[in-house]
Design a protein around this motif. Structure first.
Motif, PDB file in Angstrom:
ATOM      1  N   ASP A  71      -3.493  23.427  25.183  1.00  0.00           N
ATOM      2  CA  ASP A  71      -2.867  25.145  25.669  1.00  0.00           C
ATOM      3  C   ASP A  71      -1.475  25.215  25.768  1.00  0.00           C
ATOM      4  N   ALA A  74      -1.021  26.481  22.488  1.00  0.00           N
ATOM      5  CA  ALA A  74      -1.077  27.656  22.648  1.00  0.00           C
ATOM      6  C   ALA A  74       0.744  28.845  23.010  1.00  0.00           C
ATOM      7  N   ARG A 143       0.078  36.191  25.908  1.00  0.00           N
ATOM      8  CA  ARG A 143      -1.282  37.112  25.129  1.00  0.00           C
ATOM      9  C   ARG A 143      -0.647  38.852  25.184  1.00  0.00           C
ATOM     10  N   SER A 195       1.840  37.001  20.334  1.00  0.00           N
ATOM     11  CA  SER A 195       0.936  37.051  20.751  1.00  0.00           C
ATOM     12  C   SER A 195      -0.030  35.206  20.280  1.00  0.00           C
ATOM     13  N   ILE A 197      -3.646  32.426  21.548  1.00  0.00           N
ATOM     14  CA  ILE A 197      -4.699  31.385  22.612  1.00  0.00           C
ATOM     15  C   ILE A 197      -4.981  30.090  21.677  1.00  0.00           C
ATOM     16  N   ASP A 198      -5.579  29.657  22.765  1.00  0.00           N
ATOM     17  CA  ASP A 198      -6.493  28.520  21.856  1.00  0.00           C
ATOM     18  C   ASP A 198      -8.012  28.524  22.086  1.00  0.00           C
ATOM     19  N   ASP A 206     -12.247  34.844  23.613  1.00  0.00           N
ATOM     20  CA  ASP A 206     -10.421  34.914  23.472  1.00  0.00           C
ATOM     21  C   ASP A 206      -9.709  35.035  22.633  1.00  0.00           C
ATOM     22  N   HIS A 209      -9.420  38.496  25.173  1.00  0.00           N
ATOM     23  CA  HIS A 209      -8.146  38.340  25.996  1.00  0.00           C
ATOM     24  C   HIS A 209      -6.886  38.598  25.563  1.00  0.00           C
ATOM     25  N   ILE A 210      -6.703  38.838  24.451  1.00  0.00           N
ATOM     26  CA  ILE A 210      -5.502  38.774  24.313  1.00  0.00           C
ATOM     27  C   ILE A 210      -5.842  40.727  24.362  1.00  0.00           C
TER      28      ILE A 210
END
Length: 305
Positions: A71, A74, A143, A195, A197-198, A206, A209-210
């Protein structure tokens, strides 16, 4: 065995100079580096929910740290220290010795120190780790920064951990039990990625989410998904399910402009990364294979399913 005896025997280690006060007092005291911002995250692992009950305790210790460092990666942060809250059904010295060894093995590999936490008795084996890291002010990769025309990239390979969970005993179980947080790559992406995310709950979920945070859409090219040889032998739809909806990869999914991608490509990285698609103007996520749209249902990991 008393709580403080457990802490002294299994979790007390020599710390570095940036930690002014740590295990043994009511709270830890850290000296922040100048012109840096503190980045904090926390994650909980529950036996039988986040790892099989028969998982080796060394692997449980490693993974409990690694998922939190992922995290931090990310966000583009450099990891510094962790706090551990451990709930035990009973005191099993063999288990504790191996768990703490796995925890510290991960800490030492990524330059992290354990600075405090809590131990308690519970009917359920759980461990919650809070991870702390540092980064240059205003450099966090969040994100909501994806832009139309950005490349979508992922580090490493996808679906390996999910395949390992479905085939316990296979070599890919190693990717399930011992994920590798991409800390170095994450720090290199600070200032380059738009942006990030992991991939913990499945790439499709996931990445969504971005897209939601950035109010954009995406096209993912299925033929570009980086897969282990074991997944390449599967029927395409099955391989895609592992790669898109399987969890526990802990790879980085990031968006980056073509110009910044060229700059990144000129750097030496400790893990390969692959362009798998592009950010688009319409919202929503579509998947194509050799130019044809493929119907893929997104159903990543659900914590309350």
């Amino acid at each position: 065995m008393a709580e403080f005896s457990i802490i002294d025997q299994y979790f007390k280690r020599t710390l570095n100079s940036s930690v002014r006060l740590a295990i043994g007092d009511d709270a830890a005291v850290i000296q922040p580096p100048p012109q840096q911002q503190l980045v904090i995250c926390t994650d909980t692992l529950v036996a039988g929910r986040h790892f099989p009950l028969n998982t080796a305790p060394h692997a449980v210790g490693w993974k409990s740290v690694a998922v939190n460092l992922s995290d931090l990666a990310a966000m583009g942060a450099k990891p510094h220290s962790i706090l551990l809250a451990l709930s035990l059904p009973s005191v099993d010295h063999d288990w504790l010795a191996e768990f703490s060894r796995g925890l510290f093995d991960c800490c030492e590999q990524f330059g992290v120190v354990l600075i405090g936490g809590d131990t308690t008795q519970s009917t359920q084996l759980t461990m919650s780790i809070t991870a702390l890291g540092w980064m240059d002010a205003e450099q966090a990769v969040i994100r909501s920064g994806a832009q139309v025309g950005d490349y979508i990239c992922v580090s490493g390979q996808l679906g390996s951990a999910a395949y390992g969970l479905a085939h316990l005993g296979h070599a890919l179980q190693q990717r399930l039990d011992y994920p590798t947080p991409r800390c170095t790559l994450g720090q290199q992406l600070a200032g380059l990625a738009s942006s990030m995310i992991d991939v913990s709950d499945g790439l499709a979920q996931d990445l969504s989410h971005i897209l939601n945070a950035s109010n954009v859409g995406a096209k993912v090219l299925l033929e570009q998904l980086p897969l282990d040889a074991a997944l390449q032998q599967l029927e395409s739809q099955q391989a895609w399910q592992y790669a898109l909806n399987g969890g526990d990869d802990y790879e980085l999914c990031f968006t980056i402009s073509p110009q910044n991608y060229q700059q990144l490509s000129q750097q030496t990285t400790d893990v390969a990364f692959t362009i798998i698609g592009e950010i688009t103007a319409p919202t929503g996520l579509i998947f194509t294979y050799q130019g044809e749209i493929q119907p893929i249902t997104v159903h990543g990991y659900q914590h309350f399913a």
